[in-house]
Design an enzyme around this catalytic site. Structure first.
Site, mmCIF file in Angstrom:
data_model
loop_
_atom_site.group_PDB
_atom_site.id
_atom_site.type_symbol
_atom_site.label_atom_id
_atom_site.label_comp_id
_atom_site.label_asym_id
_atom_site.label_seq_id
_atom_site.Cartn_x
_atom_site.Cartn_y
_atom_site.Cartn_z
ATOM 1 N N TYR A 167 61.620 55.353 73.933
ATOM 2 C CA TYR A 167 61.841 54.336 72.907
ATOM 3 C C TYR A 167 60.620 54.305 72.007
ATOM 4 O O TYR A 167 59.482 54.327 72.489
ATOM 5 C CB TYR A 167 62.049 52.956 73.559
ATOM 6 C CG TYR A 167 62.237 51.840 72.555
ATOM 7 C CD1 TYR A 167 63.346 51.816 71.717
ATOM 8 C CD2 TYR A 167 61.297 50.813 72.427
ATOM 9 C CE1 TYR A 167 63.524 50.796 70.786
ATOM 10 C CE2 TYR A 167 61.471 49.787 71.506
ATOM 11 C CZ TYR A 167 62.582 49.791 70.688
ATOM 12 O OH TYR A 167 62.762 48.781 69.760
ATOM 13 N N ASP A 269 53.227 58.605 71.093
ATOM 14 C CA ASP A 269 53.471 57.182 70.914
ATOM 15 C C ASP A 269 52.840 56.459 72.102
ATOM 16 O O ASP A 269 53.391 56.419 73.195
ATOM 17 C CB ASP A 269 54.976 56.922 70.836
ATOM 18 C CG ASP A 269 55.291 55.440 70.708
ATOM 19 O OD1 ASP A 269 54.333 54.634 70.653
ATOM 20 O OD2 ASP A 269 56.479 55.087 70.653
ATOM 21 N N LYS A 297 51.067 46.729 70.663
ATOM 22 C CA LYS A 297 51.074 45.881 71.868
ATOM 23 C C LYS A 297 49.670 45.429 72.275
ATOM 24 O O LYS A 297 49.087 44.589 71.626
ATOM 25 C CB LYS A 297 51.780 46.612 73.002
ATOM 26 C CG LYS A 297 53.286 46.811 72.702
ATOM 27 C CD LYS A 297 54.110 47.040 73.938
ATOM 28 C CE LYS A 297 55.521 47.453 73.631
ATOM 29 N NZ LYS A 297 56.548 46.510 73.968
HETATM 30 C C1 LIG Z 1 56.629 53.264 73.356
HETATM 31 C C2 LIG Z 1 57.020 52.225 72.347
HETATM 32 N N1 LIG Z 1 56.915 52.522 71.047
HETATM 33 C C3 LIG Z 1 57.222 51.623 70.088
HETATM 34 C C4 LIG Z 1 57.672 50.366 70.430
HETATM 35 C C5 LIG Z 1 58.018 49.377 69.356
HETATM 36 O O1 LIG Z 1 57.046 48.405 69.298
HETATM 37 P P1 LIG Z 1 57.359 46.989 68.579
HETATM 38 O O2 LIG Z 1 58.287 46.264 69.502
HETATM 39 O O3 LIG Z 1 56.001 46.358 68.448
HETATM 40 O O4 LIG Z 1 57.977 47.302 67.284
HETATM 41 C C6 LIG Z 1 57.794 50.023 71.773
HETATM 42 C C7 LIG Z 1 58.261 48.681 72.176
HETATM 43 O O5 LIG Z 1 58.548 48.399 73.308
HETATM 44 C C8 LIG Z 1 57.479 50.986 72.760
HETATM 45 O O6 LIG Z 1 57.610 50.713 74.074
#
Ligand SMILES: Cc1ncc(COP(=O)(O)O)c(C=O)c1O
Length: 459
Positions: A167, A269, A297
């Protein structure tokens, strides 16, 4: 998403009974949350502020947090291992974050011009993650969107590769094959491109090719089939939206070399792993530095901020406006002040030592209970993150994860919740987060609740 893993209908009934009983206790403990949920339905769509806050049997409304604890509107106290979906590495109301935010509030909270803290954060991120140049955004979604744009902009190519089960936020290009069901995922040897949400145009889905985690050949095949067309690949270097799935030795360096050999870029990511897998994220842990890293985060100490880091050649493209990376709130003074405090005062060497000891205590305690009860489960833990996977053996990709019966995670979540530990909801997908403010009694309560759960389901 339920499998026949437990085989016997009797066992399934037993689990259903346990879930029903725990859900009843859950609701009885939270009448004020129920009242709030009823009221909220008239002004907040679905009664919540993000769809991930819809939990079963009902959303939990919180009043405040302090240290390692959070409190719901009914006055129940929880050891917070939810950590706001992995963002609360600082715990709650950490004095360094409170001080940083407090001082900045009095000096103005928004200018859309850089402030001193921004450069301090850039320097600290460069030293931790080994990429020299940084920019900011406000959420993980924005950061990965910029990373995808950047890979396309630099290479002049349209296709990207992502991994089934990863994700990366909710923008169009990455809302593909996030948690596809078995009947839509296609053959394991050639995962289908499955929209993760409605509202994503097919034309965009077609630009996102889907590979399998820990399977270099699946990436090579896609690159062979689309010569000179793949801009790059985005990947969670340690998968953390399918429980936790670790990269096999050699996978990430070989992936980087393969992509580079085809003129494509690699984005890690690290929105989830960032400061939580260790002080230098999965990048530091694996020793593999990609072309681009996205963070969000935990880096903000609980304040919304994201960052995109890149190699010199990558970010030169931003510096000369080859790719216009913009945003009114990028580098917001309040957010960078909190982020600076997080990096320099909270996420310290001593804090990680403490977290490591607590992680080992949690893993040892839970493993002991798994052995005692004979439950078909194992623990995976990396840095501050960890989870119980309700399968006897480690899984290596999304297909292994897909077969796991979600009801065990839900029953476990309920037991923990009713026993005063708030784990992230959403079953087998999520992990716990140990913050810098947790202590041994917090971990012992996690283990005690797990023991009660394991005894009940195997009884
Ligand atoms: C690995 C990863 N990338 C991107 C995101 C997206 O982050 P946001 O919820 O701050 O948009 C998340 C959210 O859980 C994530 O787990």
């Amino acid at each position: 998403m339920h499998s026949e893993q437990d085989g016997l209908p009797q066992a399934a009934d037993h689990l259903q009974d346990i879930i029903a009983e725990q859900e009843k206790i859950f609701v009885e403990r939270q009448p004020e949350s129920a009242r709030m949920a009823g009221r909220a339905r008239h002004s907040l769509a679905g009664g919540v502020t993000s769809s991930w806050q819809i939990t079963v049997p009902q959303a939990v409304w919180l009043s405040h947090g302090r240290g390692s604890k959070i409190y719901d509107v009914d006055g129940n106290e929880y050891v917070d291992l939810h950590g706001g979906y992995g963002a609360a590495l600082a715990g709650h109301a950490h004095p360094a974050i409170v001080e940083a935010v407090h001082s900045q509030v009095g000096l103005g909270t928004h200018f859309a011009q850089p402030t001193r803290s921004a450069v301090a954060v850039g320097e600290e991120l460069a030293s931790r993650f080994g990429l020299p140049l940084w920019r900011f955004a406000n959420s993980g979604t924005e950061a990965t969107m910029d990373a995808v744009h950047l890979m396309r902009s630099i290479t002049g190519r349209d296709l990207i590769i992502k991994v089934e089960g990863c994700y990366h936020g909710h923008h169009d290009s990455v809302q593909v094959s996030v948690t596809p069901e078995a009947d839509e995922a296609g053959p394991a040897s050639r995962p289908a491109q499955v929209p993760a949400s409605s509202g994503i145009p097919k034309a965009i889905i077609n630009l996102t090719l889907v590979a399998t985690f820990n399977d270099l050949a699946s990436v090579e095949r896609l690159l062979d089939e689309h010569p000179g067309q793949v801009a790059g690949m985005i990947i969670e270097p340690i998968m953390m939206n399918a429980g936790i799935i670790e990269p096999e030795p050699g996978y990430l360096p070989a992936l980087r070399d393969l992509l580079h050999s085809r003129g494509a870029l690699l984005t890690f990511d690290e929105v989830k792993t960032g400061l939580t897998a260790g002080p230098r994220g999965a990048t530091g842990l694996t020793g593999v530095t990609p072309d681009i890293i996205t963070l969000a985060k935990a880096i903000g100490g609980g304040v919304a901020i994201a960052a995109v880091g890149g190699a010199a050649e990558v970010m030169a493209h931003v510096a000369d406006n080859g790719y216009e990376m913009v945003g009114t709130f990028n580098g917001n003074p309040l957010a960078v002040a909190a982020c600076r405090a997080m990096l320099t005062e909270v996420a310290t060497h001593e804090a990680y030592q403490r977290i490591d000891a607590l992680r080992e205590r949690a893993v040892a305690g839970i493993e002991q209970e798994i052995t005692r009860t004979g439950l078909a489960a194992h623990v995976v833990a990396v840095g501050a993150k960890g989870c119980v996977v309700f399968a006897p053996e480690p899984v290596r990709d999304y297909r292994g994860f897909l077969g796991i019966d979600d009801r065990y995670s839900h029953a476990h979540w309920l037991f923990q919740h009713n026993g005063g530990v708030f784990l992230p909801p959403w079953g087998k997908i999520e992990q716990w987060l140990i913050s810098v403010q947790h202590d041994e009694p917090d971990i012992d309560l996690l283990v005690a609740n797990f023991a009660a759960f394991a005894t009940a389901v195997t009884g």
